[in-house]
Design a protein around this motif. Structure first.
Motif, PDB file in Angstrom:
ATOM      1  N   LYS A 102       0.887  -1.082   0.081  1.00 29.68           N
ATOM      2  CA  LYS A 102      -0.761  -0.196  -0.767  1.00 29.68           C
ATOM      3  C   LYS A 102       0.961   1.192  -0.059  1.00 29.68           C
ATOM      4  O   LYS A 102       2.358   1.376   0.185  1.00 29.68           O
ATOM      5  N   ILE A 103       0.251   2.204  -0.030  1.00 29.12           N
ATOM      6  CA  ILE A 103       1.348   3.006  -0.512  1.00 29.12           C
ATOM      7  C   ILE A 103       1.372   3.948   0.965  1.00 29.12           C
ATOM      8  O   ILE A 103       0.621   4.118   1.897  1.00 29.12           O
ATOM      9  N   THR A 104       2.782   4.203   0.918  1.00 28.20           N
ATOM     10  CA  THR A 104       3.555   4.851   2.269  1.00 28.20           C
ATOM     11  C   THR A 104       3.332   6.299   1.894  1.00 28.20           C
ATOM     12  O   THR A 104       4.603   6.431   3.043  1.00 28.20           O
ATOM     13  N   LEU A 105       3.278   7.037   0.773  1.00 27.40           N
ATOM     14  CA  LEU A 105       3.781   7.968   0.361  1.00 27.40           C
ATOM     15  C   LEU A 105       4.202   9.580   1.692  1.00 27.40           C
ATOM     16  O   LEU A 105       2.267   8.924   1.877  1.00 27.40           O
ATOM     17  N   ASN A 106       4.224   9.907   1.614  1.00 33.05           N
ATOM     18  CA  ASN A 106       3.221  11.451   2.574  1.00 33.05           C
ATOM     19  C   ASN A 106       3.499  11.050   3.915  1.00 33.05           C
ATOM     20  O   ASN A 106       2.200  11.113   4.471  1.00 33.05           O
ATOM     21  N   ASN A 107       4.194   9.681   4.163  1.00 37.88           N
ATOM     22  CA  ASN A 107       4.172   9.238   5.341  1.00 37.88           C
ATOM     23  C   ASN A 107       2.214   8.701   5.922  1.00 37.88           C
ATOM     24  O   ASN A 107       1.822   8.963   6.915  1.00 37.88           O
ATOM     25  N   SER A 108       1.985   7.944   5.076  1.00 37.13           N
ATOM     26  CA  SER A 108       0.975   7.201   4.970  1.00 37.13           C
ATOM     27  C   SER A 108       0.151   6.232   6.157  1.00 37.13           C
ATOM     28  O   SER A 108       1.280   5.417   5.965  1.00 37.13           O
ATOM     29  N   GLY A 109      -0.104   6.713   6.928  1.00 34.98           N
ATOM     30  CA  GLY A 109      -0.706   5.519   7.153  1.00 34.98           C
ATOM     31  C   GLY A 109      -1.283   5.999   9.007  1.00 34.98           C
ATOM     32  O   GLY A 109      -2.407   6.956   8.576  1.00 34.98           O
ATOM     33  N   ASN A 110      -2.212   4.598   9.545  1.00 37.47           N
ATOM     34  CA  ASN A 110      -3.057   4.911  10.574  1.00 37.47           C
ATOM     35  C   ASN A 110      -1.847   5.523  11.835  1.00 37.47           C
ATOM     36  O   ASN A 110      -0.411   4.993  12.335  1.00 37.47           O
TER      37      ASN A 110
END
Length: 182
Positions: A102-110
Motif C-alpha cells: 500500500k502507499i506509504t508516500l507522505n507518511n501515509s498510515g494510521n
C-alpha cells in the motif's frame, strides 16, 4: 579513462534509481502547508525512527479558552489567532502497509499521537486567550496523489487557559488537507 567514467556514471545512476525506489519503504521528512478546521499552518514532518514522526508547525486559526471546567474553541477567519504545535506520532501500521504494498508516500498510515498546541490568544478578548491544549488522539494520514495529503484525528485533550487560570478536559477533532512543499 572514458570507459571508467562511463562505468562510474552508470553505477551512480543505478544506485540513485534503487535509492529512490526504496524511499517509500520508510517514513519521509518533508515540509508542508495545511488548511483545515483549525486554520492554516506550515509544518515539518521529521521521522525519528522507523515508526515515529515528530511534526512541528506554526500557523494561525482557531482560538481557545477554558472557564468553569469547560473548553471552547472559536474560529474567526477575519482575525485568526497565531499558534504553535508539536506532535509525536506513532505510525503503528507502516510495516503492514509496506507488506501489503500500500502507499506509504507522505507518511501515509494510521497513528496514535501526543500533541501540544499553544495558542497565543488575542488581547482584549474573552474567547481568544493564551492557552495550551495537550491531547492524545488517534488518526489517519493519507497521500491523495502526488504532493497532496489528507489528515484527520479524534481524541481527548486537556486545555489550560493562562488568562483565567482555568482548566478543562475536552474532546478533540481535526481535519486538514495539505500540500507537500519540499
Amino acid at each position: 579513462m572514458k570507459k571508467t567514467l562511463l562505468v562510474i556514471l552508470l553505477a551512480t545512476l543505478g544506485f540513485n534509481a534503487n535509492a529512490q525506489e526504496k524511499k517509500n519503504d520508510n517514513l519521509d521528512n518533508f515540509g508542508k502547508i495545511e488548511l483545515g478546521f483549525h486554520g492554516l499552518s506550515f509544518g515539518y514532518d521529521l521521522p525519528i525512527s522507523n515508526k515515529f514522526v515528530w511534526e512541528n508547525a506554526i500557523g494561525a486559526g482557531m482560538g481557545m479558552s477554558a472557564e468553569n471546567n469547560s473548553a471552547s474553541y472559536t474560529l474567526d477567519i477575519t482575525r485568526p489567532v497565531p499558534f504553535f504545535k508539536s506532535k509525536l506520532k506513532f505510525v503503528y501500521n507502516i510495516n503492514k502497509r509496506i507488506e501489503k504494498e500500500k502507499i506509504t508516500l507522505n507518511n501515509s498510515g494510521n497513528f496514535v499521537a501526543l500533541q501540544t498546541k499553544y495558542s497565543f490568544g488575542r488581547g482584549g478578548s474573552n474567547t481568544f486567550n493564551p492557552a495550551m491544549l495537550t491531547e492524545v488522539h488517534w488518526g489517519i494520514q493519507r497521500s491523495l496523489g502526488g504532493n497532496f495529503i489528507f489528515n484527520t484525528h479524534i481524541g481527548l485533550g486537556f486545555v489550560r487557559d493562562f488568562d483565567t487560570n482555568s482548566t478543562a478536559f475536552s474532546p478533540t477533532f481535526g481535519l486538514a488537507f495539505g500540500y507537500r512543499i519540499f
